[in-house]
Design an enzyme around this catalytic site. Structure first.
Site, short mmCIF file in Angstrom:
data_model
loop_
_atom_site.label_atom_id
_atom_site.label_comp_id
_atom_site.label_asym_id
_atom_site.label_seq_id
_atom_site.Cartn_x
_atom_site.Cartn_y
_atom_site.Cartn_z
CE LYS A 1 33.32 36.13 53.49
NZ LYS A 1 33.47 36.89 52.25
CD GLU B 1 39.99 32.19 44.69
OE1 GLU B 1 40.85 31.46 44.19
OE2 GLU B 1 40.16 32.86 45.71
N GLY C 1 41.51 40.65 50.77
CA GLY C 1 42.83 41.19 50.43
C GLY C 1 43.83 40.97 51.54
CG ASP D 1 32.87 33.88 50.52
OD1 ASP D 1 33.94 33.50 51.00
OD2 ASP D 1 32.46 35.06 50.62
#
Ligand code: HSE
Length: 429
Positions: A205, A190, A302, A201
């Site tokens: 998770k 990003e 994706g 991130d």
């Protein structure tokens, strides 16, 4: 044939991929699953984006209220990301009797207890396979196929951006900054890479995955976090010499002394299956008391891989009459009396910029010895002193020790302040 209407909130990369999968596979799902799944509504401010994807103009909603009051919508897919307005939109959908499928790891990690409470109250489903590791079906594997196990550990490469950067640094010897720029140009990283490169991130998770694995909420605030920004090509090169590969690991362990959860760069032995997970690929390595070791591998991000996880949840929701919730008491905090271990144990790689003079090594090892740290291996390269401004790289690899002992030894060496500097500390898994 049963008809199931879907609304998609957000037509970004993942929302667009999800839209295409559903529309392109519609006939296939009818034939195989006996359900007619169609996109009945989208909420997307960029109208031209929706039209470009082929969405019927009449199906572009202008507010969440319009989505919630649409009787043709049964399942709301939230792929907006971030906490707000996603949280309010998800709660509104649940409140109007729609099941929700989300890919929003930050939202689910921070508020799953609240969302689940609302879903139970409204008797609707709440699905979140796409929150973790994109197309790799780790959540359903834990909930269904592996549910007979008590998990003792979960170790993952669960962030594709950092794995791409570390793989490129390892293959080409380039610096972190060089590879990050290249990754941004290619669209892998990003424009603001903070969440990925600083490990947030992966923390979100890991919070979701370890809560499932250890049957208690693991608040993300309990997870130790360290990013990859300080990793240097020199350490990667020494790691190679020692038989290691550098990875950003997410680690959860559950034992009789408590639970430890952490995200940080680590050297992984070349013999470990995780060492060969390269580029933007992800993998999760689980250890259960019956199954022993299982590794799930694939694309963690994706449009289509994440869309695959979302559509899997939609089909599950459309074909299973019972709703799905966490198989543990999903509260804001961990179960009472849960002990979080912070003093990790393990092997440590420490690189010094050392003064090359008599007695320097023995001073360092004396400090290590004071804190009960046993040295396993030492490397010194006097011939590359020039790149260290007159100092030589000196590497010490310890035997298994504790984090507190290493921190104390490093602090003592820094305080000593006689020229030798601690340049890097990397845990070895
Ligand atoms: N930014 C994430 C990654 C993908 O790089 O793995 C979405 O979870």
């Amino acid at each position: 044939m049963k008809k199931v209407g879907v609304a998609i909130l957000g037509l970004g990369v993942v929302g667009g991929g999800t839209y295409k999968i559903i529309t392109e596979h519609r006939e296939f799902y009818k034939q195989v699953y006996g359900v007619d799944i169609s996109v009945e509504s989208v909420l997307e401010l960029r109208r031209e984006r929706a039209l470009e994807l082929g969405v019927d103009e009449n199906k572009i909603a202008s507010s969440i209220g319009e989505v919630c009051s649409n009787p043709d919508v049964d399942i709301v897919v939230e792929v907006m990301g971030g906490v707000e307005p996603a949280k309010s939109f998800v709660l509104a959908a649940i409140g109007s009797g729609k099941s929700v499928v989300t890919s929003n790891k930050e939202l689910f990690c921070k508020y799953s207890h609240e969302l689940e409470k609302a879903a139970r109250h409204n008797k609707v489903g709440l699905f979140y396979e796409a929150t973790c590791v994109g197309g790799v079906p780790v959540i359903r594997a834990m909930l269904d196929n592996l549910q007979g196990n008590r998990f003792t550990s979960i170790t993952g490469i669960i962030n594709g951006t950092t794995n791409y950067i570390l793989t490129k640094m390892s293959n080409g010897g380039a610096s972190y900054d060089q590879v990050l720029k290249e990754a941004q140009k290619l669209g892998y990283a990003e424009a603001d890479p903070t969440s990925d490169v600083e490990g947030y991130d992966a923390v979100y998770k890991l919070s979701i995955l370890s809560s499932l694995a250890f049957h208690t909420k693991i608040p993300y605030t309990e997870i130790y976090r360290e990013g990859i920004t300080e990793i240097s090509p020199l350490d990667i090169a020494y790691g190679k010499r020692l038989g290691y590969v550098i990875k950003l690991l997410a680690i959860g362990r559950c034992g009789k002394n408590g639970i430890e959860v952490r995200v940080h760069p680590a050297f992984v032995s070349k013999d470990h299956p995780l060492s060969s997970v390269n580029d933007s690929f992800n993998a999760v390595y689980l250890t259960g008391d019956s199954v022993e070791d299982v590794m799930l591998y694939g694309r963690g991000a994706g449009a289509y891989p994440t869309g695959s996880a979302i559509v899997g949840d939609i089909i599950y929701c459309a074909t299973h009459p019972q709703h799905r919730y966490s198989p543990f008491d999903n509260t804001e905090k961990a179960k009472p009396n849960t002990k979080f271990i912070k003093n990790f144990s393990g092997v440590y790689y420490i690189r010094f910029k050392a003064e090359d003079r008599a007695g320097e090594l023995s001073k360092l090892t004396a400090i290590f010895s004071k804190y009960g740290i046993s040295v396993a291996q030492v490397i010194q390269d006097s011939d590359i002193a020039d790149i260290q401004k007159g100092k030589v790289p000196l590497i010490i690899v310890t035997h298994s020790t504790h984090e507190d002992a290493v921190n104390k030894a490093v602090a003592a060496i820094k305080k000593d302040n006689r020229g030798t500097e601690v340049a890097a500390v990397i845990r070895v898994i």
